[in-house]
Design a protein around this motif. Structure first.
Motif, PDB file in Angstrom:
ATOM      1  N   ARG A 165       0.823  -1.203   0.000  1.00  0.00           N
ATOM      2  CA  ARG A 165       0.000   0.000   0.000  1.00  0.00           C
ATOM      3  C   ARG A 165       0.863   1.262   0.000  1.00  0.00           C
ATOM      4  NH1 ARG A 165      -5.058  -1.186   0.294  1.00  0.00           N
ATOM      5  NH2 ARG A 165      -5.594   1.018   0.586  1.00  0.00           N
ATOM      6  N   VAL A 166       0.221   2.369  -0.396  1.00  0.00           N
ATOM      7  CA  VAL A 166       0.883   3.670  -0.385  1.00  0.00           C
ATOM      8  C   VAL A 166       1.370   3.986   1.023  1.00  0.00           C
ATOM      9  CG1 VAL A 166       0.513   6.158  -0.653  1.00  0.00           C
ATOM     10  CG2 VAL A 166      -0.398   4.570  -2.361  1.00  0.00           C
ATOM     11  N   GLY A 167       2.590   4.465   1.125  1.00  0.00           N
ATOM     12  CA  GLY A 167       3.182   4.798   2.417  1.00  0.00           C
ATOM     13  C   GLY A 167       4.067   3.703   2.965  1.00  0.00           C
ATOM     14  N   GLN A 168       3.934   2.488   2.457  1.00  0.00           N
ATOM     15  CA  GLN A 168       4.801   1.406   2.900  1.00  0.00           C
ATOM     16  C   GLN A 168       6.095   1.411   2.079  1.00  0.00           C
ATOM     17  OE1 GLN A 168       2.140  -1.981   2.485  1.00  0.00           O
ATOM     18  NE2 GLN A 168       1.471  -1.811   4.618  1.00  0.00           N
ATOM     19  N   VAL A 169       7.087   0.708   2.584  1.00  0.00           N
ATOM     20  CA  VAL A 169       8.408   0.698   1.940  1.00  0.00           C
ATOM     21  C   VAL A 169       8.651  -0.654   1.283  1.00  0.00           C
ATOM     22  CG1 VAL A 169      10.907   0.834   2.332  1.00  0.00           C
ATOM     23  CG2 VAL A 169       9.362   2.406   3.513  1.00  0.00           C
ATOM     24  N   VAL A 170       9.139  -0.616   0.059  1.00  0.00           N
ATOM     25  CA  VAL A 170       9.524  -1.830  -0.660  1.00  0.00           C
ATOM     26  C   VAL A 170      11.039  -1.970  -0.571  1.00  0.00           C
ATOM     27  CG1 VAL A 170       9.525  -3.029  -2.870  1.00  0.00           C
ATOM     28  CG2 VAL A 170       7.601  -1.576  -2.256  1.00  0.00           C
ATOM     29  N   ASP A 184       6.317  -1.876   6.961  1.00  0.00           N
ATOM     30  CA  ASP A 184       5.359  -0.882   7.438  1.00  0.00           C
ATOM     31  C   ASP A 184       6.070  -0.015   8.464  1.00  0.00           C
ATOM     32  OD1 ASP A 184       3.255   0.369   9.109  1.00  0.00           O
ATOM     33  OD2 ASP A 184       1.916  -0.737   7.764  1.00  0.00           O
ATOM     34  N   LEU A 185       6.221   1.268   8.147  1.00  0.00           N
ATOM     35  CA  LEU A 185       7.017   2.159   8.990  1.00  0.00           C
ATOM     36  C   LEU A 185       6.351   2.453  10.331  1.00  0.00           C
ATOM     37  CD1 LEU A 185       8.152   4.706   6.256  1.00  0.00           C
ATOM     38  CD2 LEU A 185       9.502   2.875   7.262  1.00  0.00           C
ATOM     39  N   PHE A 186       5.029   2.309  10.405  1.00  0.00           N
ATOM     40  CA  PHE A 186       4.328   2.682  11.632  1.00  0.00           C
ATOM     41  C   PHE A 186       4.237   1.531  12.625  1.00  0.00           C
ATOM     42  CE2 PHE A 186       2.798   5.443   8.234  1.00  0.00           C
ATOM     43  CZ  PHE A 186       3.050   6.693   8.778  1.00  0.00           C
ATOM     44  N   SER A 187       4.122   0.298  12.100  1.00  0.00           N
ATOM     45  CA  SER A 187       4.011  -0.862  13.001  1.00  0.00           C
ATOM     46  C   SER A 187       5.316  -1.641  13.112  1.00  0.00           C
ATOM     47  CB  SER A 187       2.905  -1.803  12.514  1.00  0.00           C
ATOM     48  OG  SER A 187       3.230  -2.327  11.230  1.00  0.00           O
ATOM     49  N   ASP A 188       6.324  -1.257  12.326  1.00  0.00           N
ATOM     50  CA  ASP A 188       7.626  -1.929  12.312  1.00  0.00           C
ATOM     51  C   ASP A 188       7.494  -3.400  11.925  1.00  0.00           C
ATOM     52  OD1 ASP A 188      10.391  -1.914  12.515  1.00  0.00           O
ATOM     53  OD2 ASP A 188      10.362  -2.629  14.584  1.00  0.00           O
ATOM     54  N   ARG A 189       6.524  -3.697  11.075  1.00  0.00           N
ATOM     55  CA  ARG A 189       6.343  -5.053  10.571  1.00  0.00           C
ATOM     56  C   ARG A 189       7.086  -5.219   9.246  1.00  0.00           C
ATOM     57  NH1 ARG A 189       1.582  -5.941   8.722  1.00  0.00           N
ATOM     58  NH2 ARG A 189       1.762  -8.198   8.717  1.00  0.00           N
ATOM     59  N   HIS A 190       7.643  -6.426   9.042  1.00  0.00           N
ATOM     60  CA  HIS A 190       8.329  -6.760   7.803  1.00  0.00           C
ATOM     61  C   HIS A 190       7.775  -8.090   7.300  1.00  0.00           C
ATOM     62  CE1 HIS A 190      11.720  -3.804   8.419  1.00  0.00           C
ATOM     63  NE2 HIS A 190      11.260  -3.910   9.660  1.00  0.00           N
ATOM     64  N   TRP A 191       7.552  -8.216   6.001  1.00  0.00           N
ATOM     65  CA  TRP A 191       7.143  -9.495   5.434  1.00  0.00           C
ATOM     66  C   TRP A 191       7.616  -9.574   3.988  1.00  0.00           C
ATOM     67  CZ3 TRP A 191       3.886  -5.499   6.622  1.00  0.00           C
ATOM     68  CH2 TRP A 191       3.161  -4.925   5.588  1.00  0.00           C
ATOM     69  N   ARG A 192       7.803 -10.795   3.551  1.00  0.00           N
ATOM     70  CA  ARG A 192       8.277 -11.018   2.189  1.00  0.00           C
ATOM     71  C   ARG A 192       7.116 -11.062   1.210  1.00  0.00           C
ATOM     72  NH1 ARG A 192      12.341 -15.986   2.980  1.00  0.00           N
ATOM     73  NH2 ARG A 192      10.868 -16.475   4.648  1.00  0.00           N
ATOM     74  N   VAL A 193       7.316 -10.501   0.045  1.00  0.00           N
ATOM     75  CA  VAL A 193       6.284 -10.423  -0.982  1.00  0.00           C
ATOM     76  C   VAL A 193       6.479 -11.498  -2.041  1.00  0.00           C
ATOM     77  CG1 VAL A 193       5.248  -8.964  -2.766  1.00  0.00           C
ATOM     78  CG2 VAL A 193       5.991  -7.956  -0.599  1.00  0.00           C
ATOM     79  N   CYS A 194       7.676 -11.623  -2.556  1.00  0.00           N
ATOM     80  CA  CYS A 194       7.965 -12.652  -3.562  1.00  0.00           C
ATOM     81  C   CYS A 194       9.464 -12.827  -3.697  1.00  0.00           C
ATOM     82  CB  CYS A 194       7.343 -12.303  -4.923  1.00  0.00           C
ATOM     83  SG  CYS A 194       8.025 -10.818  -5.694  1.00  0.00           S
TER      84      CYS A 194
END
Length: 617
Positions: free
Chosen positions: A90-95, A119-129
């Protein structure tokens, strides 16, 4: 070959922690390139999600920079393996994108790309592909090809990618032939197209668009940027899918594709898209890109096949309308789409299948032979590349190693023999001589020779029972029901310098050979030999076996020390190889060596695994 996807963010967190532990230990890879981009509104679609076309541009750019860092010269994208998009951004998240060269093959190289979201606000990281791209170097001014220097893997992760890259390259080279074989042998059931009375005509989904290649669309070599071409293709494919479902579709998969030729600034790119087939919850769209100048014929640049879904308010895939293909060419595309869906499922569920899943025996089908073979060999290579093996015992230079991972216990037995690697490979692949060195070997029936590298066998071994002593040897001497195995044996010669010969085995299930009365059906999860050429024309022979939880109580006492069964069986194998080394020299002098060196693969049910009470049903 196949892009890996991680669908559950909670489970991904555990995997990310394991990756971080590995990364703490690894050195900086000289080919590694990182890119981080914050998603702005100009990068997004109508749903405020990152456009897949924009993501493909970033992926291709990062991968190209990694390839050029290794080659030291300009590179172009040759192909891209399947990419599965399991998460939107989503917009605002970092790739965050990380690319590095996995392996170099003379003039081409495989680049692995990992895409994650932050996600800069929740400090969550996950892999996309996780994607794999193949790049080639451009020729020099004199027209000569640039020969690439080899990659030297330093970490366990790099060693795994380096080793399995050879298998992915093998699958790429026969990708087009797989669909042709499926269609020519009638493996794909013909659909009753006439029965779709309320289906949407495929003609209504046609899209045609022209793009003028301008300097901002070109790379630093003045060629049209590969990522830009892919983005344009995604655009027309999305329009075609929208015309069928009358909604905003979500791109899930881009199939493996190859760039067939270059395009330059000033070219006009003609992009055509049409829905090939509509399944219950997904749509396949075919896209063709052609380049042309003001004068001259059209040049076919690329073709791609993309799979879309339409999600409801709860994020579930909606049921889609059926498609009515055009006569002749449309019907051909319709049937080929069915074949590609079958291949897609094979890649996703066979190649990416976790080794601990049950049942261990995958169903054998000639249509999935390529991917079962890939799974077989790559599983053994990945096991061999692990760097946390522990030496349990050693006797007369025969070493026993163990590896514990969660509920899995693997072991490796290895020793160096005074036999050339190619000769040892041929001898271990010769079934007729197996009883001469393997006392646990009862019978091996060749069920089917698939091709020169893959064979199916039924293997009969002594039954293994739990005894009070806990010794496999004493158990095997007792009276009991015999065990049998249905095995896929896959053998590979080295792809390059430093690669081992490989004889990989795993269980498969055959409808023609169900479990029979009088035999306990056993299963082999991952087993086989690697044979590596060493100094002075000698060979390092390593045997691997990944045991399932059922056998752990049986082999734990043997792991405590080098058992006589281990030692004597391996010594017998070593003596057999040494005895026949002189025979190899004699045959070479008479000109008959080649016929006796690598005719047939070994059938490893495996005596060593039987000695350790191989996995039982």
């Amino acid at each position: 070959m196949t892009s890996r996807v991680f669908g559950d963010p909670e489970k991904e967190g555990e995997e990310d922690e394991e990756e971080e532990e590995d990364e703490d230990e690894e050195s900086v890879n000289p080919t590694e390139v990182k890119m981080s981009q914050i998603v702005m509104p100009c990068h997004s679609n109508h749903r405020q999600e990152l456009s897949v076309g924009q993501l493909l541009k970033w992926i291709d750019s990062t991968a190209c920079l990694s390839a050029e860092r290794h080659a030291g010269s300009p590179c172009v994208t040759a192909s891209m393996d399947d990419i599965h998009f399991e998460h939107t951004i989503r917009v605002g998240q970092v790739v965050n994108i990380k690319a590095k060269v996995n392996r170099a093959f003379n003039t081409s190289m495989e680049v692995g790309v990992q895409v994650s979201c932050e996600d800069l606000f929740s400090d969550r990281h996950w892999r996309v592909c996780h994607a794999y791209a193949t790049f080639v170097t451009q020729r020099t001014n004199t027209g000569k090809k640039v020969i690439l220097k080899p990659i030297v893997p330093h970490t366990q992760r790099e060693q795994v990618e380096y080793s399995v890259a050879a298998e992915r390259r093998r699958v790429r080279m026969i990708h087009d032939d797989i669909i042709k074989d499926l269609l020519s042998h009638g493996s794909i059931q013909q659909a009753d197209i006439s029965a779709e009375g309320n289906a949407v005509a495929a003609e209504k989904t046609k899209v045609e668009s022209v793009e003028l290649v301008l300097p901002p669309h070109a790379n630093h070599q003045v060629n049209t940027f590969g990522g830009q071409i892919m983005a344009w293709m995604v655009n027309v494919a999305t329009i075609a899918a929208s015309r069928l479902c009358q909604a905003h579709p979500t791109l899930r998969t881009i199939d493996m594709f190859t760039f067939r030729g270059p395009s330059q600034v000033g070219d006009r790119l003609l992009l055509r898209a049409i829905v090939n087939n509509a399944f219950k919850n997904s749509i396949e769209v075919g896209v063709r890109a052609e380049a042309y100048q003001e004068e001259g014929p059209n040049r076919h640049i690329n073709s791609a096949f993309m799979t879309f879904e339409v999600l409801d308010d709860h994020g579930k895939a909606r049921t889609l309308p059926r498609i009515r293909p055009e006569p002749l060419e449309g019907e051909r595309r319709f049937q080929e789409a069915v074949a590609r869906k079958k291949i897609r499922l094979d890649r996703k569920y066979i190649i990416s299948r976790k080794q601990g899943e049950v049942p261990l025996s995958l169903p054998w089908d000639p249509r999935n032979q390529v991917y079962l073979s890939y799974n077989n060999v790559s599983a053994l290579k990945m096991l061999a590349a692990k760097n946390n093996w522990r030496l349990s015992s050693e006797k007369d230079k025969v070493r026993l190693y163990t590896l514990e991972q969660k509920s899995m216990l693997s072991f490796r037995v290895e020793s160096e023999v005074d036999v050339p690697a190619h000769r040892a490979f041929g001898l271990l692949a010769e079934l007729s001589d197996r009883p001469s060195w393997d006392t646990h070997y009862h019978n091996c029936e060749l069920i089917h020779r698939v091709d020169d590298e893959d064979f199916l066998y039924r293997v009969v071994t002594p039954s293994v029972h739990h005894s009070g002593v806990g010794s496999p040897t004493s158990a095997c001497q007792g009276q009991g029901v015999l065990q049998d195995f249905i095995l896929l044996a896959s053998k590979r010669k080295p792809c390059g310098s430093g690669d081992p010969y490989v004889i990989a085995l795993r269980s498969v299930s055959l409808p023609t050979h169900p479990p029979t009365e009088g035999y306990n059906r056993g299963e082999v999860l991952c087993a086989g030999f690697t044979i590596l050429e060493t100094e002075n024309n000698m060979s390092l022979i390593s045997y691997y076996n990944q045991a399932s939880p059922e056998v752990l109580p049986y082999i734990s006492t043997d792991i405590a020390g080098l058992s006589s069964s281990f030692y004597h069986t391996f010594c017998s194998c070593s003596q057999y190889l040494t005895r026949n080394r002189l025979q190899s020299t004699t045959l070479t002098q008479t000109g008959q060596y080649q016929a006796s060196s690598t005719d047939s693969p070994t059938c490893e049910a495996d005596s060593l695994s039987v000695a350790l009470c191989s996995t039982q049903l």
